[in-house]
Design a protein around this motif. Structure first.
Motif: not given
Length: 406
Positions: A167, A169-170, A174, A260, A262-263, A265, A323-324
């Motif tokens: 997460a 790394y995009g 998680r 970090e 942007t992951p 979601s 969120r992821p």
């Protein structure tokens, strides 16, 4: 140098798909996928439907056989050996026949990797394992990873490793996994890296640092591996950090902080309106979900009579959209604490994930596992898989490394 790959413990092809997406000429010469105790080899069948078969040097098909029965010399040559092998007990002993030989714990698949490295001498390797590999076993922290490093050192490899949270790394999950990059010291890359300061290699110039950018290392520590692998098994213990480097038996490691990105979601990968079977409609099951996801303090008694309280905190119910997702397990979609429960974007009702959403969590194409396998196996295969975009990230750096090899 040719861009050829051998993929072990291939699952449904995450490593191969990650390299194929580069579109830079990588070719898989052989793979192996066999699920012990399974009457139907669903993952192998899925892999073959996407990529086709690979014959050995005799022109025979053994990709769906137990890897321990495969004649290693007959595996086609390859530049890169990859595989996600299980985390097991790696303890070893001297063989009875020779004090120079070693005998690994029966059934541990690491020794099959080692045998292939001895037979085929791949210049480069990328392996994947769970993050706890660095700390196992509990009674001798770091021993198992130390054995792996000792084996690679004996075969003239240097090693970089990182614990990667996808997460960060995009990715949409998680998922924390240990990635190991090993390379022959005789390679051009190996010759360049041996002159680098370990802290600089770990934080800036190595493949892992380039693929997964981090802040500068601090608190670098080192240790020396025992000369003998059996001695490593018997006595070695070390607290490995989430990043490190091994060369010539000397281990350097440091805790690092990722830069970090942007992951994705969980809400971004959800389907809008799904089959009724995915919804939670039964009140009894709903009550069970609430209990499983909630906090607990349960009195228990150990085998020796010691009484204690088992405690666990709550898990978000339902899982948040912004969120992821959490780490997906092979039990995904079954009635258990780790299964994701989401609010459907179209209906607003609670439900489990769909197989397509599970594929998206791991970065596979939609319907990748829709090859005739039962729905339960689709979730199982995704729970066993790796996050494909992480492989592509490493592949981009490896492309540059290969270009500089003679």
């Amino acid at each position: 140098m040719e861009k050829t790959i051998c993929e072990l413990f291939a699952g449904v092809g995450g490593f191969r798909l990650g390299f194929d997406r580069l579109n830079t000429g990588w070719k898989t010469t052989w793979f192996s996928q066999w699920e012990p105790g399974a009457s139907k080899q669903w993952a192998h069948e899925c892999y073959v439907k996407h990529f086709g078969e690979c014959t050995d040097l005799k022109g025979e098909l053994h990709t769906g056989d137990d890897i321990s029965t495969v004649e290693k010399d007959l595996i086609p040559p390859h530049t890169l050996l990859v595989g996600g092998f299980p985390c097991q007990d790696y303890s070893v002993a001297h063989t009875l026949a020779s004090s120079k030989g070693i005998e690994g714990k029966k059934g541990v698949l690491w020794w099959q990797i080692r045998d292939i490295l001895i037979a085929k001498k791949a210049p480069f390797c990328i392996f994947e394992n769970v993050d706890r590999l660095l700390k196992s076993p509990a009674k001798q922290r770091g021993r198992d990873f130390g054995i792996i490093l000792s084996c690679l050192n004996d075969l003239d490899y240097s090693v970089e490793w990182r614990v990667v949270n996808a997460a960060i790394y995009g990715a949409a999950q998680r998922r924390r996994r240990t990635f190991i990059f090993a390379y022959k010291n005789s390679s051009a890359y190996g010759q360049r890296m041996k002159s680098e300061a370990p802290s600089h290699l770990i934080s800036k110039t190595g493949l892992m640092a380039t693929a997964f950018p981090i802040k500068d290392t601090t608190k670098l520590k080192s240790t020396t591996l025992p000369k003998d692998i059996v001695e490593t098994s018997d006595t070695f213990a070390f607290l490995f950090s989430n990043a490190g480097y091994m060369h010539d038996g000397i281990v350097y490691t440091a805790p690092v902080t990722e830069i970090e990105e942007t992951p994705i979601s969980l809400g971004e990968i959800l389907e809008h309106g799904v089959d009724e079977s995915f919804y939670i409609t039964d009140e009894t099951r709903m009550a069970r979900w609430i209990y499983l996801k909630g906090p607990k303090k349960i009195p228990r008694k150990a085998a020796n009579g010691h009484e204690y309280t088992f405690s666990e905190g709550p898990i978000a119910f339902p899982d948040p959209w912004d969120r992821p997702g959490r780490t997906m397990l092979t039990s995904e979609s079954t009635l258990n604490r780790s299964t994701h429960i989401v609010t459907d974007p179209k209906t607003g009702r609670l439900r489990t994930l769909t197989p397509i959403e599970a594929e998206r969590l791991q970065g596979f194409d939609d319907n990748w596992t829709n090859t005739g396998m039962p729905q339960r196996m689709r979730f199982f295969c995704m729970g066993n898989a790796l996050v494909v975009p992480m492989i592509t990230r490493m592949g981009k750096i490896l492309d540059i490394i290969i270009e500089q090899e003679p």
